[in-house]
Design a protein around this motif. Structure first.
Motif, PDB file in Angstrom:
ATOM      1  N   THR A  22      66.493  35.105  65.671  1.00 22.87           N
ATOM      2  CA  THR A  22      65.447  34.444  64.903  1.00 22.87           C
ATOM      3  C   THR A  22      65.611  32.931  64.916  1.00 22.87           C
ATOM      4  N   ARG A  66      63.391  31.183  67.921  1.00 25.84           N
ATOM      5  CA  ARG A  66      62.089  31.137  67.254  1.00 25.84           C
ATOM      6  C   ARG A  66      61.973  30.057  66.186  1.00 25.84           C
ATOM      7  N   ASP A  67      62.960  29.934  65.303  1.00 25.52           N
ATOM      8  CA  ASP A  67      62.765  29.166  64.078  1.00 25.52           C
ATOM      9  C   ASP A  67      63.388  27.782  64.070  1.00 25.52           C
ATOM     10  N   ASP A 123      59.926  43.990  66.499  1.00 28.40           N
ATOM     11  CA  ASP A 123      58.788  43.126  66.184  1.00 28.40           C
ATOM     12  C   ASP A 123      59.359  41.719  66.037  1.00 28.40           C
ATOM     13  N   GLU A 174      58.172  38.668  66.042  1.00 27.59           N
ATOM     14  CA  GLU A 174      57.547  37.746  65.090  1.00 27.59           C
ATOM     15  C   GLU A 174      57.805  38.175  63.652  1.00 27.59           C
ATOM     16  N   ARG A 190      63.061  39.281  60.275  1.00 27.60           N
ATOM     17  CA  ARG A 190      63.344  38.416  59.134  1.00 27.60           C
ATOM     18  C   ARG A 190      64.592  38.873  58.403  1.00 27.60           C
TER      19      ARG A 190
END
Length: 587
Positions: free
Chosen positions: A471, A475-476, A520, A522, A525
């Motif tokens: 993540t 991505r972040d 998944d 996106e 989390r």
């Protein structure tokens, strides 16, 4: 008809190649086709819009006790880990004499912060020798595969008894017997040998663990006991990797045996002047299989009312009036003006460090770092940010609000019903960014590790490291460059598998084990860590939950679906030199 087909997923295959859309067909425990798969299956999974990766191979865990009673090995299994390697840092539970059970439990409790009450109740001790321990592990079904090292401390305790962690120097015969036990364990299927040479590792009585001060003759003899075998990783955590003498010894071992070495550095010197990066680069240039380990972020202590640590812990009012209370009663008491005033007015070494005075105790100073602790403690909230700005620290928030930092810390401790936790990075975060980690993570000789799954139950919750790495780094991250997703997947799968000779996993290719995750990406989390009391005897541990793993498949069986355990237990013990197949043959 195939047993399972995963269709239309974005396949990140573990090789480092670019992702592509395709199908994966599985028969039994093996992948049989990757690409466009025709025909029916007994079960199909629609992975449209999802990524499909190999299962994570986590090389640094401490499930040595938990694996004897718990088939799930959570929290690692929640985070897509399908192979976990334990017996790290020189601690474990075999070999063991019948009268030494308590000693090894106290050692594990001291070094790895695993509740002794849970270990006492959970471990059944059906073994004495290391091969017998392997047999006991193999007899229990579980959700993922496990492998283990032969740990130095139990070997030393088995041979030297009460002298194992004193300044006694073993004689030639005793060293030879220790070497025999190591080789016996590796020949029986252990993946290697592990040891610890750091002053941080102590038992419950504060005594340094066996092997900390072992001489080079002993270290070499135990490592060389694996010489001539086709497998056997030498895993070492050390304070001395910043010293040239230690590095020369490690190089000599690798060159003489041809066996792989993986290193965990625990001293500041190893990280000064790019020392660890230079070690990795020298190893690469000279063709040595020496692999430093690094996590995806600094190891960090979690402060909070539900953890084992916070800045008021040493205050007299805390010890006398609050320490024994339940969380609910403690929270109610701390909301009273009397308790608040008392705690904010009292003095302790932790409070002095928090407000900027250097601790006089050397050990405390090392643990806390430089002055003004509250500039390096960050509330996590519901959506943890592990690369925060200075202004997001407790002291930064206090400055913005115009209140004293200690008052801000107090008020934040009470947030969310007392369940707020605070992240204190222990090193490598002086610049308030992860540039140091990015530089080292990208080196080809560096392995991703140090999740410490199963350990440090009261103050650390890093078992979700693979989820964090995906993540944050793909991505972040906003404070600098990210990494390509395919690079991170390779580092978490085929790189770690190959380092331990596990060539039957880590990539999505026909002939290899059907260990994989459907994610998944996106929606992936991490939640704030939380305290649970689910160990034997009601033992407490901090765990971190995650959303986004739609399916985890181990050996062809779906073990988790949308975070829920399915009941399948296809995992087993991986024995080095026996179960691995050659990747080239599979290709």
């Amino acid at each position: 008809m195939r047993d399972l087909i995963i269709r239309n997923g974005t396949i990140v295959d573990g090789t480092g190649a670019k992702p592509f859309v395709g199908d994966i067909a599985i028969d039994g425990d093996r992948i049989v086709q990757v690409g466009e798969v025709e025909g029916p299956a007994r079960r199909e999974i629609d992975a449209t819009g999802l990524i499909v990766t190999p299962g994570w191979v986590d090389i640094h865990t401490h499930y040595d006790g938990q694996a004897t009673w718990d088939p799930l090995l959570a929290p690692s299994s929640w985070h897509g880990v399908t192979t976990a390697i334990m017996g790290n840092c020189g601690v474990g539970f075999a070999p063991v004499r019948p009268d030494a059970h308590d000693f090894l439990i106290e050692l594990m409790e001291g070094v790895e912060d695993i509740p002794g009450s849970a270990l006492h109740e959970g471990i059944d001790w059906t073994w004495e020798s290391f091969p017998q321990y392997l047999d006991a592990l193999e007899a229990k079904p579980r959700v993922l595969d496990i492998g283990t090292h032969v740990p130095h401390a139990p070997v030393r305790a088995y041979v030297l008894g009460d002298r194992c962690n004193t300044d006694y120097e073993p004689n030639r015969e005793e060293i030879a017997e220790m070497a025999r036990l190591v080789r016996e364990g590796v020949e029986a299927g252990a993946l290697g040998f592990s040891t610890s040479r750091t002053l941080l590792h102590k038992d419950l009585k504060g005594v340094h663990m066996p092997g900390t001060f072992a001489g080079s003759d002993e270290m070499l003899a135990l490592g060389l006991s694996m010489k001539g075998l086709q497998h056997g990783v030498f895993e070492m955590v050390s304070d001395h990797l910043g010293d040239d003498d230690e590095w020369q010894w490690v190089k000599a071992f690798a060159q003489e045996t041809g066996l792989p070495v993986t290193l965990v550095a625990t001293s500041a010197g190893a990280y000064e002047g790019n020392k660890m990066y230079n070690i990795a680069e020298e190893s690469r240039r000279h063709g040595m299989d020496i692999r430093p380990q690094i996590a995806g972020r600094p190891t960090g202590i979690l402060h909070g009312l539900t953890s084992s640590f916070h800045v008021f812990l040493a205050s007299q009012t805390w010890k006398e009036k609050l320490a024994h209370l339940s969380l609910e009663d403690r929270l109610a008491a701390m909301q009273t003006p009397e308790i608040r005033a008392a705690l904010l007015s009292e003095d302790s070494p932790l409070i002095r460090a928090a407000i900027g005075e250097a601790p006089t105790d050397a050990a405390l100073a090392t643990a806390l770092g430089a002055s003004s602790l509250l500039w390096r403690i960050f509330p996590l909230g519901e959506r943890p940010d592990y690369e925060p700005d200075r202004e997001q620290s407790v002291a930064g928030l206090a400055a913005a609000a115009g209140v004293a930092p200690l008052e801000m810390m107090y008020d934040l401790l009470l947030r969310d019903g007392g369940r707020e936790l605070f992240y204190q990075p222990l090193g490598g975060y002086q610049t308030y960014n992860f540039d140091f980690f990015r530089k080292n993570m990208q080196h080809p000789n560096v392995l991703f590790g140090l999740s410490d799954g199963g350990a440090h139950c009261g103050v650390i919750a890093d078992a979700g490291m693979p989820s964090f790495i995906l993540t944050h780094w793909a991505r972040d991250r906003t404070k600098g460059e990210q990494f390509p997703l395919e690079f991170l997947v390779r580092k978490l799968t085929s790189d770690t598998a190959k380092a331990y000779g596990l060539h039957d996993r880590g990539q999505l290719k026909p002939g290899l084990l059907a260990d994989l995750n459907v994610i998944d990406f996106e929606g992936l989390r991490l939640h704030r860590p939380e305290a649970v009391h689910d160990l034997p005897a009601g033992g407490r541990r901090l765990v971190q939950r995650v959303d986004g793993y739609r399916y985890t498949v181990k050996s062809g069986q779906v073990t988790f679906q949308d975070g829920q355990f399915t009941g399948a237990l296809p995992g087993s013990l991986v024995r080095g030199g026996r179960e691995a197949v050659i990747l080239q043959a599979a290709e």
